[in-house]
Structure formats: C-alpha cells, structure tokens
Design an enzyme around this catalytic site. Structure first.
Site, PDB file in Angstrom:
ATOM      1  N   PRO A 100      21.409 -22.936  -7.554  1.00  0.00           N
ATOM      2  CA  PRO A 100      19.986 -23.277  -7.404  1.00  0.00           C
ATOM      3  C   PRO A 100      19.327 -23.809  -8.665  1.00  0.00           C
ATOM      4  CG  PRO A 100      20.273 -20.902  -7.543  1.00  0.00           C
ATOM      5  CD  PRO A 100      21.652 -21.489  -7.466  1.00  0.00           C
ATOM      6  N   LYS A 122      18.482 -28.365  -5.892  1.00  0.00           N
ATOM      7  CA  LYS A 122      19.066 -29.435  -5.087  1.00  0.00           C
ATOM      8  C   LYS A 122      19.462 -29.005  -3.670  1.00  0.00           C
ATOM      9  CE  LYS A 122      18.673 -32.832  -7.755  1.00  0.00           C
ATOM     10  NZ  LYS A 122      17.265 -32.479  -7.846  1.00  0.00           N
ATOM     11  N   TYR A 136      16.426 -34.658 -11.507  1.00  0.00           N
ATOM     12  CA  TYR A 136      15.644 -33.535 -10.990  1.00  0.00           C
ATOM     13  C   TYR A 136      14.704 -33.990  -9.881  1.00  0.00           C
ATOM     14  CZ  TYR A 136      13.378 -28.950 -11.127  1.00  0.00           C
ATOM     15  OH  TYR A 136      12.910 -27.698 -10.813  1.00  0.00           O
TER      16      TYR A 136
END
Length: 385
Positions: A288, A292, A380
């Site tokens: 985690p 994603k 990100y």
C-alpha cells in the site's frame, strides 16, 4: 439465468465494471460470497489517482466524491525527522483525491440497477475455455448462470484465479517481513496532506479519511497481533517515529478500528484464460505504500469494460485479445513504484547499517533532484490509462 457477463466479486472493481457495462447496455450480473454489509464494512485505502476520479465521473458516480473528497496537491516525505514536500501540482500539473474506498463502493452500489447476488456460497466457474457458466448456492438451492464472459474481480483469495489450472498460470510474489498496524480515529488529521516517514524504529504514515477522521499506520512485524497494541502504546510509538513538531501537533483519540495488514507484491500472468478475465486483486497485489491497489484495479476494469463493449457492440475481439498484455504493462510499472516506495521508507533488519545508509542516500538524492521528484510525482498521481 443467462447474461452476457458474469462478474465474480462485488468490491469496487466488480461494481465499477458492472456500472460501465450497464451504462453501455450490456447485461451483467455480479456474484458476491459476502453480504452487502460486510463489503461496506471493509476498511481500505482512500487515495484516488486522477484517472480513477475521471472513471468515477464516467460512471456517473462522482457527485458525492467531488462534494466530500479532499484534493491533495502533494505529500510529505520524512527521514529521521528531516522533511521534504513533493509538490505534485508544480512538478507534473496533477493531483490526487482522498476519498475512502468504502465510499467508492457505497456510491457504486447505490447506483446499480442490475442484479447483484450477495451471500452466494460455493461459487464455481465452469467451462471457461468453451461456453462458460457459473454455479452458486443460496438459501440451500443451487443456481446456474450461463454467460459469454466471466470477469474475475473477487480478490487475492477468490475463486476466480484459483479456478485456473496451475500449469496455465505463472505467478510472481514477494512477501515482506512486516505489515502495517492501522488505526482509524475520529480526530482531525495532523496535516492537510499525507506524511510518509522513515525512522530507525520503522515506517509511519499519517493519512486521513475526512477533515474529522484520521487513519494512521506504523510498520510492525508480519506476525504481530492486534491485541498486543493498546491505543496508548500505538500513539506513543507513532509519535516517536515522526518529526517532533508533527508529533506535538497530533490530536489523539480512541480507535474505532484497528488491524494489521500484511504486505506483499504479487502478479499473475496471463490474465485471460479462454473467456475468463482476471482483474484487480485477483490479478495482482501491491504494497500500500504507493497508493496503487484500488487505482490499479480501476484501470484494469476500465480497460476490460472498453474491450467488452467493443466485443459485444461491434463484434470485434481485438481489444479482448490484447487485454492481458495491455494491462500487465501498467501493472508491472505500478509494482515497480510500490516496491521502490516500500524499499525507501521501511526498515529491513537484514540489510543492516549499510542498507540504512543506502536509504538515506536515496532520500537525499530524491530531495535534491528535481528530476527524481518529478518521477515520484508522475507515478504517484498515476500513469495515463
């Protein structure tokens, strides 16, 4: 019952796929082994890439998300108290939205018009190399659904991937020697954006679900028991891993949920077996750290929905034929980024002092290089679908 698509699993991936197909006029049923209340009770991550936000809008499911979600233009990284902000908007011109996976599920569930069969026991997939059909038992009665396609969206432990013969499947996996102990509390978050922190005692994350509800995590051994952690012990350990000014500003309170999540990286290949297609956690798991998991599942079903729409409306099999290779390219890039973030921010006892010095050098390079920060920001906020 006869439908065009049988979707296994009523998590956010299955519900999103069902919604996109429903809007395109394609007949699909969702089969879920748990109850609707159980599905809504699962506490999961809540950082949405722009691509996921756009997909919610495409599904006409974004009204509450835009009203209640929190747009974040960056994150903060810390290493032994040193802090650096990664400004997504300045670096790549994009952002993310904090909106809980439970809320995504709730919104998609509320919109669904087609059948969803909850508490379906003994689900079995049949003849997906030919003319597929699915059986399940409910209230003591066995039911059969004939379909043209099965979409396996039922998670890592679900029946879909486990129905594939072992010799037809290649899996790649790394199980990490630690997990995340997470606490949910009804207290305002300590910061407006997420804080990722590396400390010699272990990783810590300050996250949030709303302006009044916070989610915090600390790295613990993989076999750690939740019962060993009182609230007081958790808050003491969390604050010890954060910069002093962050720890001092934190508002603590009683936990309303506490759990340990193991960390692993996992990919199955291929993702098509005749008329069975795997998507979401049935196909892959990411740590985690890089936010994603949900986003990768949503990109899978967006691609699968487009391929199914093309197949059923235009009679073209081309997009379905290319589904596995297409999504695996994106999956592996997400796996790489999640592995990198995990490697930077967690402690790995087996690497010793040398390993921590390498992590420090990586942090210093990142904070001193605009190109490195742009790479982090690009990954990100999410690579293009």
């Amino acid at each position: 019952m006869r439908v065009q698509v049988a979707i296994i699993g009523a998590g956010p991936a299955g519900l999103m796929l069902g919604r996109l197909l429903e809007l395109a006029g394609i007949d699909a049923v969702i089969i879920e082994r748990r109850s609707a209340d159980y599905v809504l009770g699962r506490i999961r991550a809540g950082v949405l890439e722009q691509g996921t936000v756009d997909l919610m809008d495409r599904a006409l499911a974004g009204t509450r998300m835009h009203a209640e979600g929190l747009v974040h233009h960056g994150i903060e990284l810390g290493f032994d108290g040193d802090r650096h902000r990664i400004d997504f908007s300045a670096l790549v011109g994009s952002q993310v939205m904090v909106y809980g996976q439970t809320e995504v599920t709730r919104d998609l569930m509320a919109l669904r018009q087609a059948p969803t069969i909850y508490e379906a026991e003994d689900v079995e997939l049949h003849d997906f190399d030919g003319k597929p059909w699915v059986t399940y038992r409910k209230d003591g009665v066995t039911h059969r659904i004939d379909c043209a396609v099965i979409a396996g969206c039922d998670g890592f432990h679900g029946v879909s991937r486990h129905s594939v013969p072992e010799q037809s499947l290649t899996t790649f996996e790394r199980v990490y020697p630690f997990g995340w102990l997470g606490v949910l509390t009804d207290r305002p978050p300590v910061a407006h954006e997420l804080i990722y922190a590396h400390h010699e005692r272990g990783f810590a994350l300050c996250s949030q679900r709303s302006l009044t509800r916070s989610r915090y995590y600390i790295q613990v051994p993989a076999d750690e028991q939740v019962g060993a952690w009182s609230d007081a012990r958790f808050w003491d350990e969390l604050r010890a891993r954060l910069a002093p000014e962050t720890a001092e500003a934190m508002q603590i309170g009683p936990s309303i949920e506490k759990s340990v999540a193991p960390l692993r990286s996992f990919v199955a290949e291929p993702l098509r077996f005749g008329q069975l297609f795997l998507a979401g956690d049935a196909a892959h798991i990411v740590p985690p750290t890089g936010a994603k998991g949900l986003n990768l599942a949503m990109s899978d079903v967006a691609t699968l929905a487009d391929a199914l729409i093309e197949h059923f409306t235009e009679g073209s099999p081309a997009a379905l034929d290319g589904y596995s290779s297409h999504v695996l390219g994106r999956i592996w890039k997400a796996e790489r980024f999640s592995w990198w973030m995990t490697s930077l921010l967690h402690t790995f006892p087996e690497t010793g002092p040398f390993g921590r010095r390498i992590q420090r050098a990586e942090f210093d390079y990142l904070t001193g290089s605009l190109a490195a920060q742009q790479s982090l920001a690009e990954n990100y906020v999410g690579l293009p679908l």
